[in-house]
Design a protein around this motif. Structure first.
Motif, PDB file in Angstrom:
ATOM      1  N   MET A  98       1.035  -1.290   0.015  1.00  0.00           N
ATOM      2  CA  MET A  98       0.161   0.181  -0.166  1.00  0.00           C
ATOM      3  C   MET A  98       0.886   1.029   0.239  1.00  0.00           C
ATOM      4  SD  MET A  98      -2.965   0.938   2.945  1.00  0.00           S
ATOM      5  CE  MET A  98      -3.721  -0.459   2.443  1.00  0.00           C
ATOM      6  N   ASN A  99       0.753   2.182  -0.729  1.00  0.00           N
ATOM      7  CA  ASN A  99       1.185   3.619  -0.908  1.00  0.00           C
ATOM      8  C   ASN A  99       1.059   4.579  -0.343  1.00  0.00           C
ATOM      9  OD1 ASN A  99       3.302   4.850  -2.168  1.00  0.00           O
ATOM     10  ND2 ASN A  99       3.022   4.834  -3.931  1.00  0.00           N
ATOM     11  N   ALA A 100       0.869   5.553  -0.114  1.00  0.00           N
ATOM     12  CA  ALA A 100       0.638   6.905   0.636  1.00  0.00           C
ATOM     13  C   ALA A 100       0.704   7.765  -0.579  1.00  0.00           C
ATOM     14  CB  ALA A 100       1.424   7.401   1.051  1.00  0.00           C
ATOM     15  N   ASN A 101       0.333   7.838  -2.065  1.00  0.00           N
ATOM     16  CA  ASN A 101       0.449   8.253  -3.037  1.00  0.00           C
ATOM     17  C   ASN A 101      -0.849   7.369  -3.833  1.00  0.00           C
ATOM     18  OD1 ASN A 101       2.230  10.349  -2.474  1.00  0.00           O
ATOM     19  ND2 ASN A 101       3.705   9.114  -4.565  1.00  0.00           N
ATOM     20  N   ASP A 102      -1.032   6.499  -3.305  1.00  0.00           N
ATOM     21  CA  ASP A 102      -2.233   5.273  -3.983  1.00  0.00           C
ATOM     22  C   ASP A 102      -4.092   6.105  -3.019  1.00  0.00           C
ATOM     23  OD1 ASP A 102      -0.856   4.512  -5.871  1.00  0.00           O
ATOM     24  OD2 ASP A 102      -0.770   2.773  -4.617  1.00  0.00           O
ATOM     25  N   LEU A 103      -2.972   6.352  -1.576  1.00  0.00           N
ATOM     26  CA  LEU A 103      -4.119   6.845  -0.437  1.00  0.00           C
ATOM     27  C   LEU A 103      -4.274   8.015  -1.093  1.00  0.00           C
ATOM     28  CD1 LEU A 103      -2.390   4.677   2.676  1.00  0.00           C
ATOM     29  CD2 LEU A 103      -4.796   4.436   1.208  1.00  0.00           C
ATOM     30  N   ARG A 104      -3.621   8.795  -1.442  1.00  0.00           N
ATOM     31  CA  ARG A 104      -4.339  10.109  -1.875  1.00  0.00           C
ATOM     32  C   ARG A 104      -5.332  10.123  -2.733  1.00  0.00           C
ATOM     33  NH1 ARG A 104       1.369  11.104  -0.331  1.00  0.00           N
ATOM     34  NH2 ARG A 104       1.443  11.942   1.800  1.00  0.00           N
ATOM     35  N   ASP A 105      -5.500   9.417  -3.710  1.00  0.00           N
ATOM     36  CA  ASP A 105      -6.230   9.239  -4.596  1.00  0.00           C
ATOM     37  C   ASP A 105      -7.917   9.176  -4.201  1.00  0.00           C
ATOM     38  OD1 ASP A 105      -4.274  10.537  -6.551  1.00  0.00           O
ATOM     39  OD2 ASP A 105      -3.674   8.513  -7.142  1.00  0.00           O
ATOM     40  N   LYS A 106      -8.063   8.304  -3.361  1.00  0.00           N
ATOM     41  CA  LYS A 106      -9.244   7.827  -2.298  1.00  0.00           C
ATOM     42  C   LYS A 106      -9.800   9.079  -1.977  1.00  0.00           C
ATOM     43  CE  LYS A 106      -7.697   3.550  -2.136  1.00  0.00           C
ATOM     44  NZ  LYS A 106      -8.268   2.271  -3.103  1.00  0.00           N
ATOM     45  N   THR A 107     -11.234   9.078  -1.339  1.00  0.00           N
ATOM     46  CA  THR A 107     -11.903   9.137  -1.417  1.00  0.00           C
ATOM     47  C   THR A 107     -12.161   9.087   0.282  1.00  0.00           C
ATOM     48  OG1 THR A 107     -13.820   8.199  -1.235  1.00  0.00           O
ATOM     49  CG2 THR A 107     -13.336   9.561  -3.437  1.00  0.00           C
ATOM     50  N   VAL A 108     -12.716  10.094   1.504  1.00  0.00           N
ATOM     51  CA  VAL A 108     -12.920  10.030   2.533  1.00  0.00           C
ATOM     52  C   VAL A 108     -13.800   8.873   2.566  1.00  0.00           C
ATOM     53  CG1 VAL A 108     -13.173  10.964   4.624  1.00  0.00           C
ATOM     54  CG2 VAL A 108     -12.326  12.304   3.134  1.00  0.00           C
ATOM     55  N   ASP A 109     -14.464   8.357   1.843  1.00  0.00           N
ATOM     56  CA  ASP A 109     -15.900   7.655   2.478  1.00  0.00           C
ATOM     57  C   ASP A 109     -14.314   6.435   2.169  1.00  0.00           C
ATOM     58  OD1 ASP A 109     -17.342   9.134   3.047  1.00  0.00           O
ATOM     59  OD2 ASP A 109     -18.530   9.534   1.281  1.00  0.00           O
ATOM     60  N   GLU A 110     -13.859   6.286   0.978  1.00  0.00           N
ATOM     61  CA  GLU A 110     -12.716   5.200   0.492  1.00  0.00           C
ATOM     62  C   GLU A 110     -11.958   4.395   1.769  1.00  0.00           C
ATOM     63  OE1 GLU A 110     -13.304   4.790  -4.583  1.00  0.00           O
ATOM     64  OE2 GLU A 110     -11.419   5.846  -3.235  1.00  0.00           O
ATOM     65  N   LEU A 111     -11.596   5.500   1.599  1.00  0.00           N
ATOM     66  CA  LEU A 111      -9.707   5.744   3.175  1.00  0.00           C
ATOM     67  C   LEU A 111     -10.823   5.201   3.896  1.00  0.00           C
ATOM     68  CD1 LEU A 111      -8.327   8.464   2.660  1.00  0.00           C
ATOM     69  CD2 LEU A 111      -8.069   6.769   1.929  1.00  0.00           C
ATOM     70  N   ARG A 112     -12.456   5.576   5.027  1.00  0.00           N
ATOM     71  CA  ARG A 112     -12.954   4.970   5.943  1.00  0.00           C
ATOM     72  C   ARG A 112     -12.844   3.893   6.074  1.00  0.00           C
ATOM     73  NH1 ARG A 112     -16.476  10.167   6.737  1.00  0.00           N
ATOM     74  NH2 ARG A 112     -15.427  11.416   7.986  1.00  0.00           N
ATOM     75  N   ASP A 113     -13.662   3.154   5.188  1.00  0.00           N
ATOM     76  CA  ASP A 113     -14.301   1.525   5.206  1.00  0.00           C
ATOM     77  C   ASP A 113     -12.346   0.976   4.990  1.00  0.00           C
ATOM     78  OD1 ASP A 113     -16.782   2.133   4.235  1.00  0.00           O
ATOM     79  OD2 ASP A 113     -16.801   2.004   2.227  1.00  0.00           O
ATOM     80  N   MET A 114     -11.766   1.311   4.095  1.00  0.00           N
ATOM     81  CA  MET A 114     -10.507   0.554   4.142  1.00  0.00           C
ATOM     82  C   MET A 114      -9.722   1.123   5.521  1.00  0.00           C
ATOM     83  SD  MET A 114      -6.897   1.418   2.072  1.00  0.00           S
ATOM     84  CE  MET A 114      -8.172   1.381   0.494  1.00  0.00           C
ATOM     85  N   LEU A 115      -9.645   1.825   5.936  1.00  0.00           N
ATOM     86  CA  LEU A 115      -9.365   1.667   7.600  1.00  0.00           C
ATOM     87  C   LEU A 115     -10.358   0.080   8.689  1.00  0.00           C
ATOM     88  CD1 LEU A 115      -7.741   2.959   9.554  1.00  0.00           C
ATOM     89  CD2 LEU A 115      -9.780   4.550  10.914  1.00  0.00           C
ATOM     90  N   ALA A 116     -11.707   0.593   8.403  1.00  0.00           N
ATOM     91  CA  ALA A 116     -12.593  -0.361   9.104  1.00  0.00           C
ATOM     92  C   ALA A 116     -12.128  -1.926   8.817  1.00  0.00           C
ATOM     93  CB  ALA A 116     -13.354  -0.052   8.252  1.00  0.00           C
ATOM     94  N   SER A 117     -11.850  -2.217   7.484  1.00  0.00           N
ATOM     95  CA  SER A 117     -10.975  -3.632   7.275  1.00  0.00           C
ATOM     96  C   SER A 117      -9.897  -3.694   7.716  1.00  0.00           C
ATOM     97  CB  SER A 117     -11.631  -4.119   5.582  1.00  0.00           C
ATOM     98  OG  SER A 117     -10.558  -2.738   4.867  1.00  0.00           O
ATOM     99  N   LEU A 118      -8.832  -2.694   7.774  1.00  0.00           N
ATOM    100  CA  LEU A 118      -7.772  -2.907   8.133  1.00  0.00           C
ATOM    101  C   LEU A 118      -7.642  -3.648  10.017  1.00  0.00           C
ATOM    102  CD1 LEU A 118      -5.989  -0.171   6.199  1.00  0.00           C
ATOM    103  CD2 LEU A 118      -5.015  -2.683   5.806  1.00  0.00           C
ATOM    104  N   LYS A 119      -8.982  -2.610  10.528  1.00  0.00           N
ATOM    105  CA  LYS A 119      -9.131  -3.072  11.465  1.00  0.00           C
ATOM    106  C   LYS A 119      -9.666  -3.944  11.812  1.00  0.00           C
ATOM    107  CE  LYS A 119      -9.503   1.876  13.402  1.00  0.00           C
ATOM    108  NZ  LYS A 119     -10.259   3.061  14.681  1.00  0.00           N
ATOM    109  N   LYS A 120     -10.673  -4.814  11.391  1.00  0.00           N
ATOM    110  CA  LYS A 120     -10.818  -6.136  11.170  1.00  0.00           C
ATOM    111  C   LYS A 120     -10.286  -6.909  11.195  1.00  0.00           C
ATOM    112  CE  LYS A 120     -15.712  -4.987   9.817  1.00  0.00           C
ATOM    113  NZ  LYS A 120     -16.886  -5.394   9.360  1.00  0.00           N
ATOM    114  N   GLU A 121      -9.044  -6.762   9.941  1.00  0.00           N
ATOM    115  CA  GLU A 121      -7.869  -7.085  10.137  1.00  0.00           C
ATOM    116  C   GLU A 121      -6.523  -7.663  10.992  1.00  0.00           C
ATOM    117  OE1 GLU A 121      -4.648  -8.381   6.358  1.00  0.00           O
ATOM    118  OE2 GLU A 121      -5.529  -6.577   6.419  1.00  0.00           O
ATOM    119  N   SER A 122      -6.486  -6.376  11.321  1.00  0.00           N
ATOM    120  CA  SER A 122      -6.085  -6.744  12.527  1.00  0.00           C
ATOM    121  C   SER A 122      -6.124  -7.182  13.595  1.00  0.00           C
ATOM    122  CB  SER A 122      -5.666  -5.079  13.177  1.00  0.00           C
ATOM    123  OG  SER A 122      -4.539  -4.980  14.045  1.00  0.00           O
ATOM    124  N   PHE A 123      -7.955  -7.061  14.242  1.00  0.00           N
ATOM    125  CA  PHE A 123      -8.207  -7.989  15.253  1.00  0.00           C
ATOM    126  C   PHE A 123      -8.176  -9.470  14.758  1.00  0.00           C
ATOM    127  CE2 PHE A 123     -11.921 -10.124  16.410  1.00  0.00           C
ATOM    128  CZ  PHE A 123     -12.076  -9.790  17.472  1.00  0.00           C
TER     129      PHE A 123
END
Length: 66
Positions: free
Chosen positions: A1-26
């Protein structure tokens, strides 16, 4: 995962991605606790990716506040 790729995403997409990463971490922590984990570097990667997403979200929030 690259920070430049993340900057192109919308806030909603980033929030969804954060939720999925937290589930994966759990799930990875649960696997480690039960002794089922084979790849121990997955926990570190999930935590770092979540931190990247949080950083980009904070940057977007600061830019919107200006």
């Amino acid at each position: 995962m690259n920070a430049n790729d993340l900057r192109d995403k919308t806030v909603d997409e980033l929030r969804d991605m954060l939720a999925s990463l937290k589930k994966e971490s759990f799930n990875l922590r649960f696997q480690q606790a039960t002794g089922q984990m084979e790849n121990t570097s997955g926990i570190k990667a999930a935590r770092r990716n979540a931190a990247r997403v949080k950083t980009i979200l904070n940057q977007k929030a600061a830019a919107a506040a200006e």
